[in-house]
Design a protein around this motif. Sequence first.
Motif, PDB file in Angstrom:
ATOM      1  N   SER A 133     -10.070 -46.072  65.691  1.00  0.00           N
ATOM      2  CA  SER A 133      -9.302 -46.571  67.388  1.00  0.00           C
ATOM      3  C   SER A 133      -9.967 -46.882  68.194  1.00  0.00           C
ATOM      4  O   SER A 133      -9.111 -47.998  68.832  1.00  0.00           O
ATOM      5  CB  SER A 133      -7.927 -45.392  67.218  1.00  0.00           C
ATOM      6  N   MET A 134     -11.110 -46.344  68.459  1.00  0.00           N
ATOM      7  CA  MET A 134     -11.474 -46.437  69.625  1.00  0.00           C
ATOM      8  C   MET A 134     -12.583 -48.200  69.323  1.00  0.00           C
ATOM      9  O   MET A 134     -13.160 -48.876  68.431  1.00  0.00           O
ATOM     10  CB  MET A 134     -12.860 -46.057  70.181  1.00  0.00           C
ATOM     11  N   PRO A 135     -12.662 -48.586  70.429  1.00  0.00           N
ATOM     12  CA  PRO A 135     -14.018 -49.976  70.406  1.00  0.00           C
ATOM     13  C   PRO A 135     -15.174 -49.820  70.297  1.00  0.00           C
ATOM     14  O   PRO A 135     -15.844 -49.113  70.874  1.00  0.00           O
ATOM     15  CB  PRO A 135     -13.866 -50.774  72.132  1.00  0.00           C
ATOM     16  N   LYS A 136     -15.525 -50.172  68.865  1.00  0.00           N
ATOM     17  CA  LYS A 136     -16.460 -49.589  67.932  1.00  0.00           C
ATOM     18  C   LYS A 136     -17.794 -49.770  69.235  1.00  0.00           C
ATOM     19  O   LYS A 136     -18.673 -49.161  68.753  1.00  0.00           O
ATOM     20  CB  LYS A 136     -16.383 -50.717  66.733  1.00  0.00           C
ATOM     21  N   GLY A 137     -18.135 -51.186  69.910  1.00  0.00           N
ATOM     22  CA  GLY A 137     -19.259 -51.794  69.908  1.00  0.00           C
ATOM     23  C   GLY A 137     -19.858 -50.631  71.495  1.00  0.00           C
ATOM     24  O   GLY A 137     -20.261 -49.819  71.128  1.00  0.00           O
ATOM     25  N   PRO A 138     -18.561 -50.161  72.175  1.00  0.00           N
ATOM     26  CA  PRO A 138     -18.504 -49.695  73.122  1.00  0.00           C
ATOM     27  C   PRO A 138     -18.958 -48.362  72.719  1.00  0.00           C
ATOM     28  O   PRO A 138     -19.867 -47.910  73.430  1.00  0.00           O
ATOM     29  CB  PRO A 138     -17.919 -49.369  74.507  1.00  0.00           C
ATOM     30  N   PHE A 139     -18.675 -47.602  72.119  1.00  0.00           N
ATOM     31  CA  PHE A 139     -18.618 -46.242  71.220  1.00  0.00           C
ATOM     32  C   PHE A 139     -20.298 -46.040  70.511  1.00  0.00           C
ATOM     33  O   PHE A 139     -20.442 -45.147  70.857  1.00  0.00           O
ATOM     34  CB  PHE A 139     -17.521 -46.150  70.692  1.00  0.00           C
ATOM     35  N   ALA A 140     -20.615 -47.134  69.699  1.00  0.00           N
ATOM     36  CA  ALA A 140     -21.318 -46.649  68.886  1.00  0.00           C
ATOM     37  C   ALA A 140     -22.571 -46.357  69.998  1.00  0.00           C
ATOM     38  O   ALA A 140     -23.890 -46.041  70.008  1.00  0.00           O
ATOM     39  CB  ALA A 140     -22.042 -48.215  68.207  1.00  0.00           C
ATOM     40  N   MET A 141     -22.773 -47.480  71.323  1.00  0.00           N
ATOM     41  CA  MET A 141     -23.908 -47.542  72.085  1.00  0.00           C
ATOM     42  C   MET A 141     -23.593 -46.060  73.337  1.00  0.00           C
ATOM     43  O   MET A 141     -24.859 -45.063  73.203  1.00  0.00           O
ATOM     44  CB  MET A 141     -23.753 -48.634  73.492  1.00  0.00           C
ATOM     45  N   ALA A 142     -23.047 -45.520  73.087  1.00  0.00           N
ATOM     46  CA  ALA A 142     -22.908 -44.184  73.909  1.00  0.00           C
ATOM     47  C   ALA A 142     -23.180 -43.498  72.721  1.00  0.00           C
ATOM     48  O   ALA A 142     -24.112 -42.014  73.000  1.00  0.00           O
ATOM     49  CB  ALA A 142     -21.259 -43.580  74.240  1.00  0.00           C
ATOM     50  N   VAL A 143     -22.676 -43.336  71.485  1.00  0.00           N
ATOM     51  CA  VAL A 143     -23.647 -42.465  70.598  1.00  0.00           C
ATOM     52  C   VAL A 143     -24.397 -42.511  70.947  1.00  0.00           C
ATOM     53  O   VAL A 143     -25.465 -40.857  71.165  1.00  0.00           O
ATOM     54  CB  VAL A 143     -22.662 -43.123  68.813  1.00  0.00           C
ATOM     55  N   PHE A 144     -25.782 -43.637  70.390  1.00  0.00           N
ATOM     56  CA  PHE A 144     -27.060 -43.776  70.810  1.00  0.00           C
ATOM     57  C   PHE A 144     -27.481 -43.746  71.727  1.00  0.00           C
ATOM     58  O   PHE A 144     -28.864 -43.038  72.021  1.00  0.00           O
ATOM     59  CB  PHE A 144     -27.247 -45.148  70.406  1.00  0.00           C
ATOM     60  N   ASP A 145     -26.938 -43.970  72.839  1.00  0.00           N
ATOM     61  CA  ASP A 145     -26.997 -43.005  73.775  1.00  0.00           C
ATOM     62  C   ASP A 145     -27.421 -41.277  74.162  1.00  0.00           C
ATOM     63  O   ASP A 145     -28.628 -41.201  74.826  1.00  0.00           O
ATOM     64  CB  ASP A 145     -26.690 -43.394  75.183  1.00  0.00           C
ATOM     65  N   LEU A 146     -26.491 -40.915  74.053  1.00  0.00           N
ATOM     66  CA  LEU A 146     -26.843 -39.258  73.585  1.00  0.00           C
ATOM     67  C   LEU A 146     -27.496 -38.975  73.229  1.00  0.00           C
ATOM     68  O   LEU A 146     -28.473 -37.958  73.104  1.00  0.00           O
ATOM     69  CB  LEU A 146     -25.239 -38.766  73.216  1.00  0.00           C
ATOM     70  N   ILE A 147     -27.806 -40.020  71.649  1.00  0.00           N
ATOM     71  CA  ILE A 147     -29.060 -39.274  70.692  1.00  0.00           C
ATOM     72  C   ILE A 147     -30.407 -39.479  71.340  1.00  0.00           C
ATOM     73  O   ILE A 147     -31.454 -38.495  71.582  1.00  0.00           O
ATOM     74  CB  ILE A 147     -28.806 -40.096  69.195  1.00  0.00           C
ATOM     75  N   ARG A 148     -30.264 -40.797  72.116  1.00  0.00           N
ATOM     76  CA  ARG A 148     -31.756 -40.735  72.585  1.00  0.00           C
ATOM     77  C   ARG A 148     -32.244 -40.041  73.531  1.00  0.00           C
ATOM     78  O   ARG A 148     -32.894 -39.048  73.593  1.00  0.00           O
ATOM     79  CB  ARG A 148     -31.237 -41.996  73.409  1.00  0.00           C
ATOM     80  N   GLN A 149     -31.156 -39.590  74.676  1.00  0.00           N
ATOM     81  CA  GLN A 149     -31.178 -38.305  75.059  1.00  0.00           C
ATOM     82  C   GLN A 149     -31.512 -36.863  74.591  1.00  0.00           C
ATOM     83  O   GLN A 149     -32.464 -36.595  75.470  1.00  0.00           O
ATOM     84  CB  GLN A 149     -30.032 -38.350  76.278  1.00  0.00           C
TER      85      GLN A 149
ATOM     86  N   ASP B  65     -15.765 -35.873  73.221  1.00  0.00           N
ATOM     87  CA  ASP B  65     -16.129 -35.971  74.992  1.00  0.00           C
ATOM     88  C   ASP B  65     -17.067 -36.073  75.155  1.00  0.00           C
ATOM     89  O   ASP B  65     -17.025 -36.998  76.445  1.00  0.00           O
ATOM     90  CB  ASP B  65     -15.573 -34.104  75.111  1.00  0.00           C
ATOM     91  N   SER B  66     -18.246 -35.784  74.699  1.00  0.00           N
ATOM     92  CA  SER B  66     -19.339 -36.433  75.400  1.00  0.00           C
ATOM     93  C   SER B  66     -19.493 -38.421  75.672  1.00  0.00           C
ATOM     94  O   SER B  66     -19.234 -38.409  76.652  1.00  0.00           O
ATOM     95  CB  SER B  66     -20.863 -35.478  75.029  1.00  0.00           C
ATOM     96  N   VAL B  67     -19.510 -38.078  74.223  1.00  0.00           N
ATOM     97  CA  VAL B  67     -18.868 -40.168  73.091  1.00  0.00           C
ATOM     98  C   VAL B  67     -18.328 -40.239  75.376  1.00  0.00           C
ATOM     99  O   VAL B  67     -17.995 -41.882  75.817  1.00  0.00           O
ATOM    100  CB  VAL B  67     -18.964 -40.012  72.770  1.00  0.00           C
ATOM    101  N   LEU B  68     -17.290 -40.051  74.840  1.00  0.00           N
ATOM    102  CA  LEU B  68     -16.094 -41.011  76.309  1.00  0.00           C
ATOM    103  C   LEU B  68     -16.537 -40.566  77.606  1.00  0.00           C
ATOM    104  O   LEU B  68     -16.398 -41.867  78.146  1.00  0.00           O
ATOM    105  CB  LEU B  68     -14.471 -40.090  76.046  1.00  0.00           C
ATOM    106  N   LEU B  69     -16.916 -39.407  77.946  1.00  0.00           N
ATOM    107  CA  LEU B  69     -17.699 -39.658  78.876  1.00  0.00           C
ATOM    108  C   LEU B  69     -18.245 -40.533  79.503  1.00  0.00           C
ATOM    109  O   LEU B  69     -18.727 -40.743  80.450  1.00  0.00           O
ATOM    110  CB  LEU B  69     -18.123 -37.887  79.583  1.00  0.00           C
ATOM    111  N   ASN B  70     -19.325 -40.357  78.343  1.00  0.00           N
ATOM    112  CA  ASN B  70     -20.687 -41.652  78.639  1.00  0.00           C
ATOM    113  C   ASN B  70     -20.209 -43.085  78.616  1.00  0.00           C
ATOM    114  O   ASN B  70     -20.628 -43.762  79.602  1.00  0.00           O
ATOM    115  CB  ASN B  70     -21.329 -41.939  77.184  1.00  0.00           C
ATOM    116  N   VAL B  71     -19.150 -43.499  77.424  1.00  0.00           N
ATOM    117  CA  VAL B  71     -18.438 -44.845  77.718  1.00  0.00           C
ATOM    118  C   VAL B  71     -17.753 -44.996  79.552  1.00  0.00           C
ATOM    119  O   VAL B  71     -17.822 -45.876  79.693  1.00  0.00           O
ATOM    120  CB  VAL B  71     -16.884 -44.337  77.653  1.00  0.00           C
ATOM    121  N   LEU B  72     -16.683 -43.170  79.335  1.00  0.00           N
ATOM    122  CA  LEU B  72     -16.285 -43.579  80.975  1.00  0.00           C
ATOM    123  C   LEU B  72     -17.565 -44.236  82.065  1.00  0.00           C
ATOM    124  O   LEU B  72     -16.933 -44.944  83.455  1.00  0.00           O
ATOM    125  CB  LEU B  72     -16.062 -42.495  81.344  1.00  0.00           C
ATOM    126  N   GLN B  73     -18.511 -42.731  82.052  1.00  0.00           N
ATOM    127  CA  GLN B  73     -19.147 -43.006  82.937  1.00  0.00           C
ATOM    128  C   GLN B  73     -20.377 -44.196  83.584  1.00  0.00           C
ATOM    129  O   GLN B  73     -20.072 -44.708  84.537  1.00  0.00           O
ATOM    130  CB  GLN B  73     -19.766 -41.677  83.050  1.00  0.00           C
TER     131      GLN B  73
END
Length: 387
Positions: A366-382, A317-325
């Motif tokens: 099934s999700m776009p790999k690049g944007p979702f990977a960026m969201a994961v790294f952003d969450l880990i960084r935070q 959920d947090s990853v998808l919200l990160n992508v959208l926001q």
Amino acid sequence: MEHYDIIIAGGGMAGLSLAFYLSRSPLRSRSILLVDRERKEKNDRTWCYWERGDGPFEAIVYRKWRAIDFYGTSFSGSLDLGDYQYKMLRGIDFYRFMHEELQKLPNLDVRFGEITHLEDLEQGGMVVVGGKPIVAPVVFDSTYRLPQSTPRTHNLLQHFKGWVITTERDCFDPNRPRVMDFRVEQQEDCRFLYVLPFNKRQALVEYTIFNEQVLASEAYEDSLRQYIDRFLEAGSYRIEETEFGIIPMSDVAVSENPSQHIVRIGTSGGYTKPSTGYTFQRTQRYLQELVASMETTNQVPVRKQPGFPKWFKQALDSVLLNVLQNKRHPADDVFTKLFQRNPPERVFRFMDEDTSFLEDLQIVNSMPKGPFAMAVFDLIRQRALHL
């Protein structure tokens, strides 16, 4: 000071549903107070949800469908729902049903007024209504507002305006609702339409947005008119009813049991799925778990929290919200790929958090790999920056 065994603070969907489940349990003999701001006598909202078989509110389901039409970026078409049905429940039918059912509860009092204070005391939870304090060993609170500015969280709003319209011409297929029609200007947000037909000339047409800012009323109405003119062969039409709503989409940590005698329910308890705003079915499920816990322990109920699978789903959920926001990928294309690359039943199970770990991985894949990977790294960084 007045005393009850149970106080339900707030008589919306969550509060009324809780009273309903209490009425069907051994706890029905307890003294119960339901407090709401005002009597609900208008068709002010609609709940849509998917379900296998018949549910507790089957008698008042207004419409139900076994297929839906989806319009996305690279995929559009009809989706067969398999064992699921997409169901529509009108607010006015829900309120009437609930009040009729709750009249059968011999020890239920309903009071209308503003709750000006809610506090946990040594002897129980206290609410103040009309200047009068009322205490109970347990207070179920659906009035708490989620914080929308907590650091290191994602906070969007799902806001919508809908019209029930009657058209001059036959333009609706009663067997085919349109769910998530993205053929509208996105304006770098997530914007789509629902069209839920009642018959060939009447439907609820609703404009929905995921972003951080509620619009002026005219903006929703302009978009509704443009959609009707462009995508419905309606001719002239008459607006019969209007509904408007705002649902928080947030991954802020919510404590369902913030103190000894208070239990938060509904949106206040974090029952809304952060990444989609869906609330109705999760609320029904969680409330039944609370009532079952209270029956078993005879104490302030605590829902059993799942371990790793629940944590993993919350992370998604947090990853998808990160992508959208952060607008990492167009939202209309994200949801298009979700429905294009997964069977509808898997998507519904995922939104209900009934999927297995393998199915969760299939959704992720099934999700776009690049944007979702960026969201994961952003969450880990935070998280790393604030350890």
